[in-house]
Scaffold this motif. Sequence first.
Motif, short mmCIF file in Angstrom:
data_model
loop_
_atom_site.label_atom_id
_atom_site.label_comp_id
_atom_site.label_asym_id
_atom_site.label_seq_id
_atom_site.Cartn_x
_atom_site.Cartn_y
_atom_site.Cartn_z
N GLY A 120 7.91 -3.13 9.50
CA GLY A 120 8.80 -2.01 9.74
C GLY A 120 8.63 -0.90 8.72
N ILE A 121 8.46 -1.27 7.45
CA ILE A 121 8.22 -0.27 6.42
C ILE A 121 6.92 0.47 6.69
N PHE A 122 5.89 -0.27 7.10
CA PHE A 122 4.63 0.39 7.46
C PHE A 122 4.83 1.36 8.61
N ALA A 123 5.57 0.93 9.63
CA ALA A 123 5.78 1.78 10.80
C ALA A 123 6.47 3.08 10.42
N VAL A 124 7.50 2.99 9.58
CA VAL A 124 8.23 4.18 9.16
C VAL A 124 7.34 5.10 8.33
N ALA A 125 6.71 4.53 7.30
CA ALA A 125 5.89 5.35 6.40
C ALA A 125 4.69 5.95 7.12
N GLY A 134 1.39 4.38 4.65
CA GLY A 134 2.10 3.21 5.13
C GLY A 134 1.63 1.93 4.46
N LEU A 135 0.31 1.82 4.30
CA LEU A 135 -0.25 0.65 3.61
C LEU A 135 0.30 0.52 2.20
N TYR A 136 0.29 1.63 1.45
CA TYR A 136 0.73 1.55 0.06
C TYR A 136 2.24 1.41 -0.05
N ALA A 137 2.98 1.92 0.92
CA ALA A 137 4.43 1.70 0.91
C ALA A 137 4.75 0.21 1.01
N VAL A 138 4.03 -0.49 1.88
CA VAL A 138 4.24 -1.93 2.03
C VAL A 138 3.86 -2.67 0.75
N LEU A 139 2.72 -2.32 0.17
CA LEU A 139 2.27 -3.00 -1.04
C LEU A 139 3.22 -2.74 -2.20
N LEU A 140 3.73 -1.52 -2.29
CA LEU A 140 4.69 -1.22 -3.36
C LEU A 140 5.98 -2.01 -3.19
N TRP A 141 6.42 -2.15 -1.95
CA TRP A 141 7.63 -2.95 -1.71
C TRP A 141 7.37 -4.40 -2.10
N LEU A 162 15.65 -5.34 9.73
CA LEU A 162 16.50 -4.69 10.73
C LEU A 162 16.68 -3.21 10.41
N ALA A 163 16.87 -2.89 9.14
CA ALA A 163 17.06 -1.50 8.74
C ALA A 163 15.81 -0.67 9.00
N ALA A 164 14.65 -1.19 8.61
CA ALA A 164 13.41 -0.44 8.77
C ALA A 164 13.12 -0.15 10.23
N TRP A 165 13.28 -1.15 11.09
CA TRP A 165 12.99 -0.94 12.51
C TRP A 165 14.05 -0.08 13.18
N SER A 166 15.29 -0.14 12.70
CA SER A 166 16.31 0.78 13.22
C SER A 166 15.96 2.22 12.85
N LEU A 167 15.53 2.43 11.62
CA LEU A 167 15.14 3.77 11.20
C LEU A 167 13.93 4.26 11.98
N LEU A 373 10.27 4.52 -2.21
CA LEU A 373 8.89 4.21 -2.59
C LEU A 373 7.88 5.16 -1.95
N LEU A 374 8.30 5.95 -0.98
CA LEU A 374 7.34 6.77 -0.25
C LEU A 374 6.66 7.83 -1.12
N PRO A 375 7.35 8.49 -2.06
CA PRO A 375 6.61 9.40 -2.93
C PRO A 375 5.51 8.71 -3.73
N LEU A 376 5.80 7.49 -4.21
CA LEU A 376 4.79 6.74 -4.95
C LEU A 376 3.65 6.31 -4.02
N ALA A 377 3.99 5.96 -2.78
CA ALA A 377 2.96 5.59 -1.82
C ALA A 377 2.04 6.77 -1.53
N LEU A 378 2.61 7.96 -1.42
CA LEU A 378 1.79 9.15 -1.20
C LEU A 378 0.86 9.40 -2.37
N ALA A 379 1.37 9.20 -3.59
CA ALA A 379 0.53 9.39 -4.77
C ALA A 379 -0.64 8.41 -4.78
N LEU A 380 -0.38 7.15 -4.44
CA LEU A 380 -1.46 6.17 -4.37
C LEU A 380 -2.44 6.49 -3.25
#
Length: 413
Positions: A120-125, A134-141, A162-167, A373-380
């Motif tokens: 779900g985090i990957f899907a959102v990011a 999205g890949l790095y967002a998951v790894l950071l989490w 549930l939260a990630a897929w709802s978002l 975590l998304l700003p950090l994922a973008l940086a990576l």
Amino acid sequence: MTDLETRVAPRGLGAAASALLGYAAVRALGLLVLAVWSAARDKSAYTLLTARWDSLWYTRVAELGYGYEVRLPNGDVHSNLAFFPLLPWLERLLHTTTPLSYAGAGFVVSLLASLAAAWGIFAVAAHVYGRRAGLYAVLLWAVIPVGIVQSMAYSESLFTALAAWSLYAVLTGRWLTAGTLALLAGLTRPVGLAVVAAVWAAGIAALLRERAGTAPSAHHRSTAPIGGAHPDEHAPSPARHLPPDGAPAWRCALGMLLAPLGAAGYVLWVGHRTGSGPLGYLDVQAGWRNGFDGGYAFARFIAEKFTSFPSALAGLALIAGVALLVRLHVVCVRQRQPLPLLVYAGVVTALALCASSYFGSKPRLLLPAFPLLLPLALALARLRTRAAALVVGGVAVASAVYGAFWLNGSGPP
């Protein structure tokens, strides 16, 4: 419309495969280090993951139902009504249909839910910033210091899934799905209010746009399918920051109505059961010395750290941690994250920092706030692959060691 905007990424599980494999590898490393560390201390890693602290309370609910409480010498009453029911329901279902014990069922639910959360985090990011982010967002989490909780028989992984897929459903205009998942999130943890707030914020914005006749045009609609977006885009783009138009207003309204029913239903049921009225759940939480005081107790806790030199270092670290959270929120706003993500992360953070609960649990309570975590994922994502892998790998090792040390300690995470 540019070439980049019209490209369609692979959909579904295939798009998230690399992220899920990376996530599984990080979690496997954490469990391995925990097993070795625990064995060296003559402890069972499995017991630490399934039969300590909150996990015991969840399994008691699954096995015996509600009504169990512990009265402490100081007069406090710890009631299992404080624990929301979805995880115990799933534990009971799995125990009934498989040979697993209640504790084992909780462990399996958590493991499966953690994979669903990572997806779900990957899907959102990926939907907002591209598949590489999205890949790095998951790894950071996966590598955050308290990531070991994702593998415990706790409710954080289930709630985050549930939260990630709802978002994600909100971002793609699937209002009934978003509302249903928000309802389930509200049956999982009190912080389900954050998901409800996100659905309502996005829904109100969508209804106001429709009423004003300013729904996003085809040029500004999201074209990303399930599980991914445009793999080469690293920068934020307003093109995917609004749910696509075209969904009937009644679907949006019904999704908004569904969203709070889980949390509201359980809170009202607790009030009825205890005879304390609609807000009786707050009395149950007060028995645990939990409440919402706007951060006063946490601020006082930090201030007390400066009474001696060694503890002052911990106080400075806490201040730095809060400052980092604030900074990440500011960056998220500047990068124009979608409104539901900003609202969700803001409410999760506010509830965690402004609660008067056990202060050692605050890092765990922040675990679902993955949009930070998304700003950090973008940086990576902007780094070369080798450099990003070295950063993530180093943090993963440190996180695994810290998780083993933390879980083998005396205090609850």
